[in-house]
Each structure stands twice: as structure tokens, then as C-alpha cells.
Design a protein around this motif. Sequence first.
Motif, short mmCIF file in Angstrom:
data_model
loop_
_atom_site.label_atom_id
_atom_site.label_comp_id
_atom_site.label_asym_id
_atom_site.label_seq_id
_atom_site.Cartn_x
_atom_site.Cartn_y
_atom_site.Cartn_z
N ILE A 1 -14.79 0.57 21.06
CA ILE A 1 -15.76 1.68 21.00
C ILE A 1 -15.11 2.92 20.39
O ILE A 1 -15.70 3.61 19.54
N LEU A 2 -13.87 3.19 20.77
CA LEU A 2 -13.19 4.37 20.25
C LEU A 2 -12.85 4.22 18.77
O LEU A 2 -12.89 5.19 18.01
N LEU A 3 -12.49 3.02 18.35
CA LEU A 3 -12.23 2.78 16.93
C LEU A 3 -13.51 2.96 16.11
O LEU A 3 -13.48 3.44 14.98
N ASP A 4 -14.63 2.59 16.72
CA ASP A 4 -15.91 2.66 16.00
C ASP A 4 -16.51 4.06 16.01
O ASP A 4 -17.07 4.51 15.01
N ARG A 5 -16.38 4.78 17.14
CA ARG A 5 -17.06 6.06 17.29
C ARG A 5 -16.13 7.27 17.31
O ARG A 5 -16.57 8.41 17.44
N LYS A 6 -14.84 7.03 17.22
CA LYS A 6 -13.82 8.10 17.16
C LYS A 6 -13.62 8.81 18.49
O LYS A 6 -12.52 8.84 19.02
N ILE A 7 -14.68 9.45 19.03
CA ILE A 7 -14.53 10.19 20.29
C ILE A 7 -15.76 9.95 21.16
O ILE A 7 -16.90 9.95 20.69
N VAL A 8 -15.52 9.69 22.46
CA VAL A 8 -16.59 9.39 23.41
C VAL A 8 -16.26 10.08 24.72
O VAL A 8 -15.10 10.15 25.12
N THR A 9 -17.27 10.60 25.40
CA THR A 9 -17.02 11.25 26.68
C THR A 9 -16.84 10.21 27.78
O THR A 9 -17.33 9.08 27.67
N ALA A 10 -16.15 10.62 28.84
CA ALA A 10 -15.94 9.72 29.98
C ALA A 10 -17.27 9.35 30.61
O ALA A 10 -17.46 8.21 31.08
N LYS A 11 -18.23 10.29 30.60
CA LYS A 11 -19.55 10.02 31.17
C LYS A 11 -20.27 8.92 30.39
O LYS A 11 -20.89 8.03 30.98
N GLU A 12 -20.19 8.97 29.05
CA GLU A 12 -20.83 7.95 28.21
C GLU A 12 -20.23 6.57 28.47
O GLU A 12 -20.95 5.57 28.56
N LEU A 13 -18.91 6.52 28.57
CA LEU A 13 -18.26 5.25 28.84
C LEU A 13 -18.61 4.73 30.22
O LEU A 13 -18.85 3.53 30.41
N ALA A 14 -18.67 5.63 31.20
CA ALA A 14 -19.01 5.24 32.57
C ALA A 14 -20.42 4.65 32.62
O ALA A 14 -20.66 3.63 33.29
N GLU A 15 -21.36 5.29 31.92
CA GLU A 15 -22.73 4.77 31.90
C GLU A 15 -22.81 3.43 31.16
O GLU A 15 -23.55 2.54 31.57
N HIS A 16 -22.03 3.29 30.08
CA HIS A 16 -22.03 2.04 29.31
C HIS A 16 -21.54 0.87 30.16
O HIS A 16 -22.12 -0.22 30.12
N PHE A 17 -20.46 1.10 30.92
CA PHE A 17 -19.86 0.02 31.70
C PHE A 17 -20.37 -0.04 33.14
O PHE A 17 -19.98 -0.92 33.91
N GLU A 18 -21.24 0.94 33.51
CA GLU A 18 -21.80 1.01 34.86
C GLU A 18 -20.70 1.13 35.90
O GLU A 18 -20.68 0.40 36.91
N VAL A 19 -19.76 2.04 35.64
CA VAL A 19 -18.69 2.35 36.59
C VAL A 19 -18.63 3.87 36.72
O VAL A 19 -19.37 4.61 36.05
N SER A 20 -17.75 4.35 37.56
CA SER A 20 -17.60 5.79 37.74
C SER A 20 -16.70 6.39 36.67
O SER A 20 -15.91 5.68 36.04
N THR A 21 -16.81 7.70 36.46
CA THR A 21 -15.93 8.37 35.50
C THR A 21 -14.48 8.29 35.97
O THR A 21 -13.55 8.25 35.15
N ARG A 22 -14.29 8.26 37.30
CA ARG A 22 -12.93 8.13 37.83
C ARG A 22 -12.31 6.81 37.37
O ARG A 22 -11.12 6.76 37.00
N THR A 23 -13.13 5.73 37.36
CA THR A 23 -12.63 4.43 36.89
C THR A 23 -12.26 4.50 35.41
O THR A 23 -11.24 3.94 34.99
N ILE A 24 -13.07 5.20 34.61
CA ILE A 24 -12.78 5.34 33.18
C ILE A 24 -11.46 6.07 32.96
O ILE A 24 -10.62 5.64 32.14
N TYR A 25 -11.23 7.17 33.69
CA TYR A 25 -9.97 7.90 33.53
C TYR A 25 -8.79 7.04 33.97
O TYR A 25 -7.69 7.13 33.41
#
Length: 304
Positions: A12-36
Motif C-alpha cells: 500500500i505504501l509503495l502504491d500510495r506513497k503516504i497513508v495515515t494510521a487511521k486509514e490503514l486501521a480501517e482497511h485492516f479492521e484493527v486499531s491504530t495502536r496495532t498499526i503503529y
Amino acid sequence: MTINRHFEIIYILLDRKIVTAKELAEHFEVSTRTIYRDVDVLSGAGIPIYSSKGKGGGISLLEGYSFNASLLTSNEQEDILTGLQTLVVTDFPNSDKIIKKVSRLFKKDTTNWIDIDFSPWGSGPKSKQLFASLRDAIINQFVIHFSYINSEGEKSERNVEPLQLLFKQNAWYLSGYCLWKKCFRIFKISRMREVTVTNQPFSPKPSHNAIKNAETQVAHSSVPVTLRISSKGAHRIYDEFDDHMITKNQDGSYTVNTQFPIGPWLDSYLLSFGILLQEIHPEDLRARMLAQLDKLKNNLNRSE
């Protein structure tokens, strides 16, 4: 699951360059804490990933980073993309999406350097779909039913557990376990008619080398044959025989030393050379061919 999420985060980062932790959390259905926490794991593994705060901030990779820098060489990337391209041209499900993702991951442009059409020239959509149906039956392990014309011209109905598609000497074959003959067989796909994929599942039999077994069966019924063919038949000679079988004569003709199974198929095959065929050995095969020509002549005379 965690490893898969880590891999997809990189994509995702290679494709979109920059993504917020909230966007990733919603995409994977996990918490932002898990993303960090995932970011920390990837960073500890040597992936140059970092996060920035403020307006326009988010999670991104170091500029210029590509997946191959830490895992695959350039040649390995090309090999993977080549393998995926062969899936694309065989209409493998979702292969076009897969190759698009992987090419982006490797930051490589793909060249459409190969195309494959399994059907004969001028075939309609039904013939083109046959290979896809056979492929699906093999992968999903379903018995297929079809009518088959053998080399003797005999028609039979077959139920077969399909195992593998084979390409041998300019023709496609299906390897499978014939439920009628109770043994492994190979079937020339051009002789298969009314192919139907049933809903009857099967468990594959122990693996075997279909081509080797078929060649062994053919060798048992074959005899040495010598042919002399006109120079104008060079295109067929090099299409249909190995170099070690071919000798070029001083007059430009070719001598071919090979082996054939004796039967109606061989009669038709040799007749297909027409006036290009100048000599045949052994003598009994020559006599057989002359008798076939007499029959052909009589048939044509009766049609007048």
C-alpha cells in the motif's frame, strides 16, 4: 495473518506513497495502536518506514525504496514476473490483478512479450474456452466426460479424472485416469468432443510421468522407418523430426530415420506428405502405402 498484514502495508505504501494510521486501521479492521506496532516491527526488520505528524503527515517509506532492495535480486524479480505473465495468457483467475500488484511492488514496467492461444486457427469462442474448462477441472479435481476418437477412428465415451495438460510434438494432450479403462491415459485434445466438467469430485491417484509412460507404450508397438523426402518438404521435416533423425542428401532431398507405430494413423500421416514423399522403408510398409493409394484412386474414380 500478521505477516500478511505487514506485507500488504508495504504494498500500500509503495502504491500510495503516504497513508495515515487511521486509514490503514480501517482497511485492516484493527486499531491504530496495532498499526503503529506494525510500523515498529517493520522498522526493526530493516524496512525504511517512518511516520510524520501534522497536516499532510502519515506513514510512508523512504523515497526510492523498493521491495527488491531487501528480498529479491533483479533477475529473481524478472523470473517472477515472467511466470505471472504465463498465467495471464492462460486466463488464470485474477492473474492480471496479481501481476499488476507485483510489478508495482518491484517498481518495474511489464512488457507484454508473450501471447498464447491454445485453439486452432479460426476457432470460435467454444474452442478457446475448452482449455480454461480443463484447467479448472484439474485444479478443482472434478471428473470430466467427453467423446473421444482414437487413432483407429473408433469413437468412445470417457469419464476421466484429469491430472495435467501436456504439450508434445506440436499438439496438446490431456493426462488423466480413465475410469473406463481403469488406468492412466493421455488423450489428444483435438480429438476430444462434447467435453463436460461434472460435479463428481475425485482424489488424485499417485503421480506418474504421463509422457514417459506414453512414449514407452508407443515404443513397444513401433518399428524402424526410413523416409526420403523432397527438398520442398524441408519445412515439415524440421517441424516434425529431431535433428539427429535427419540427413540431407547431395540432391537436396532429406533422409529421415525414425520409429513409428504401424497402423491407420501412420497411413494417413505418410499420405499427408503427398508427392514430397520419394521413398519408404521397410518394404512391407511401402507395399502397404501403395495399396492405400490404389484404394484412394478407386474411391476417386467411383466418384466421377
